[in-house]
Design a protein around this motif. Structure first.
Motif, PDB file in Angstrom:
ATOM      1  N   LEU A 113      58.237  55.153  40.814  1.00  0.00           N
ATOM      2  CA  LEU A 113      57.447  53.992  41.234  1.00  0.00           C
ATOM      3  C   LEU A 113      56.849  54.185  42.626  1.00  0.00           C
ATOM      4  CD1 LEU A 113      59.582  51.042  39.846  1.00  0.00           C
ATOM      5  CD2 LEU A 113      57.506  52.058  38.870  1.00  0.00           C
TER       6      LEU A 113
ATOM      7  N   LYS B 193      61.331  44.839  43.249  1.00  0.00           N
ATOM      8  CA  LYS B 193      59.869  44.911  43.208  1.00  0.00           C
ATOM      9  C   LYS B 193      59.382  46.073  44.054  1.00  0.00           C
ATOM     10  CE  LYS B 193      59.357  39.907  42.806  1.00  0.00           C
ATOM     11  NZ  LYS B 193      58.813  38.700  43.436  1.00  0.00           N
TER      12      LYS B 193
ATOM     13  N   LEU C 144      55.825  56.735  34.090  1.00  0.00           N
ATOM     14  CA  LEU C 144      56.056  55.312  33.854  1.00  0.00           C
ATOM     15  C   LEU C 144      56.731  55.045  32.518  1.00  0.00           C
ATOM     16  CD1 LEU C 144      52.859  53.747  35.426  1.00  0.00           C
ATOM     17  CD2 LEU C 144      55.184  53.772  36.351  1.00  0.00           C
TER      18      LEU C 144
ATOM     19  N   CYS D  61      60.201  52.937  32.203  1.00  0.00           N
ATOM     20  CA  CYS D  61      60.371  51.866  31.222  1.00  0.00           C
ATOM     21  C   CYS D  61      61.604  52.116  30.354  1.00  0.00           C
ATOM     22  CB  CYS D  61      59.121  51.751  30.371  1.00  0.00           C
ATOM     23  SG  CYS D  61      59.129  50.347  29.244  1.00  0.00           S
TER      24      CYS D  61
ATOM     25  N   ILE E 296      60.895  45.205  32.557  1.00  0.00           N
ATOM     26  CA  ILE E 296      59.893  45.678  33.505  1.00  0.00           C
ATOM     27  C   ILE E 296      58.562  44.975  33.218  1.00  0.00           C
ATOM     28  CG2 ILE E 296      59.315  47.665  32.063  1.00  0.00           C
ATOM     29  CD1 ILE E 296      58.875  49.252  34.696  1.00  0.00           C
TER      30      ILE E 296
ATOM     31  N   VAL F 186      54.376  44.363  35.141  1.00  0.00           N
ATOM     32  CA  VAL F 186      53.445  44.760  36.195  1.00  0.00           C
ATOM     33  C   VAL F 186      52.429  43.651  36.392  1.00  0.00           C
ATOM     34  CG1 VAL F 186      51.685  46.425  36.907  1.00  0.00           C
ATOM     35  CG2 VAL F 186      53.684  47.203  35.656  1.00  0.00           C
TER      36      VAL F 186
ATOM     37  N   THR G 166      49.222  45.677  43.582  1.00  0.00           N
ATOM     38  CA  THR G 166      49.935  45.922  42.331  1.00  0.00           C
ATOM     39  C   THR G 166      51.423  45.793  42.617  1.00  0.00           C
ATOM     40  OG1 THR G 166      48.228  47.400  41.500  1.00  0.00           O
ATOM     41  CG2 THR G 166      50.423  47.644  40.550  1.00  0.00           C
TER      42      THR G 166
ATOM     43  N   VAL H   5      55.179  46.150  40.624  1.00  0.00           N
ATOM     44  CA  VAL H   5      56.025  46.435  39.467  1.00  0.00           C
ATOM     45  C   VAL H   5      57.323  45.678  39.697  1.00  0.00           C
ATOM     46  CG1 VAL H   5      57.230  48.204  38.139  1.00  0.00           C
ATOM     47  CG2 VAL H   5      54.995  48.707  39.133  1.00  0.00           C
TER      48      VAL H   5
END
Length: 133
Positions: free
Chosen positions: A35, A68, A100, A104, A114, A116, A124, A126
């Motif tokens: 991330l 986050k 990604l 996940c 999860i 977004v 952005t 996540v």
């Protein structure tokens, strides 16, 4: 990649003490690494990547840890947002499109969720939720 993070971007953390999640420590490292790397790739030089984690009760009453990771890159286009966790999906030449999807899988394997949030007007973010350990 770590040079990209240390030379051109900063990481700011805001993490409560004594957080506990049921997660293999290596998996937590992999999740955060992917991330943060994705956030660094999306962010301009001098950007700050934010990591925050807190115990939190969700609207549906569940309690757990919300983690986050946010950046101030250009955001994820609407037509791609539902594909970013698909294996082998990438918009970058020379990338495999696994990062990604691995994130996940690891989150869901730990019983987490999860999501977004992204738009051109906001960073952005996540968001990961892990049920109370």
């Amino acid at each position: 990649m770590s040079k990209l993070l240390t030379v051109h971007r900063r990481v700011h953390t805001d993490v409560s003490e004594k957080l506990a999640v049921r997660l293999v420590p290596l998996h937590l490292f992999q999740i955060l690494w992917y991330l943060v790397v994705k956030a660094a790739e999306a962010s301009p030089q001098g950007a700050v990547i934010h990591i925050a984690a807190r115990h939190q009760r969700l609207v549906d009453g569940r309690f757990g840890t919300v983690l986050k990771v946010s950046d101030n890159g250009p955001g994820i286009p609407d037509d791609l947002s539902n594909k970013i966790f698909d294996p082998l999906f990438t918009t970058k030449e020379g990338h495999l499109g696994l990062g990604l999807s691995v994130v996940c899988h690891l989150v869901e394997e730990a019983g987490g969720e999860i999501s977004v949030g992204s738009s051109p007007a906001f960073p952005t973010c996540v968001r990961l939720f892990f049920p109370e350990a």
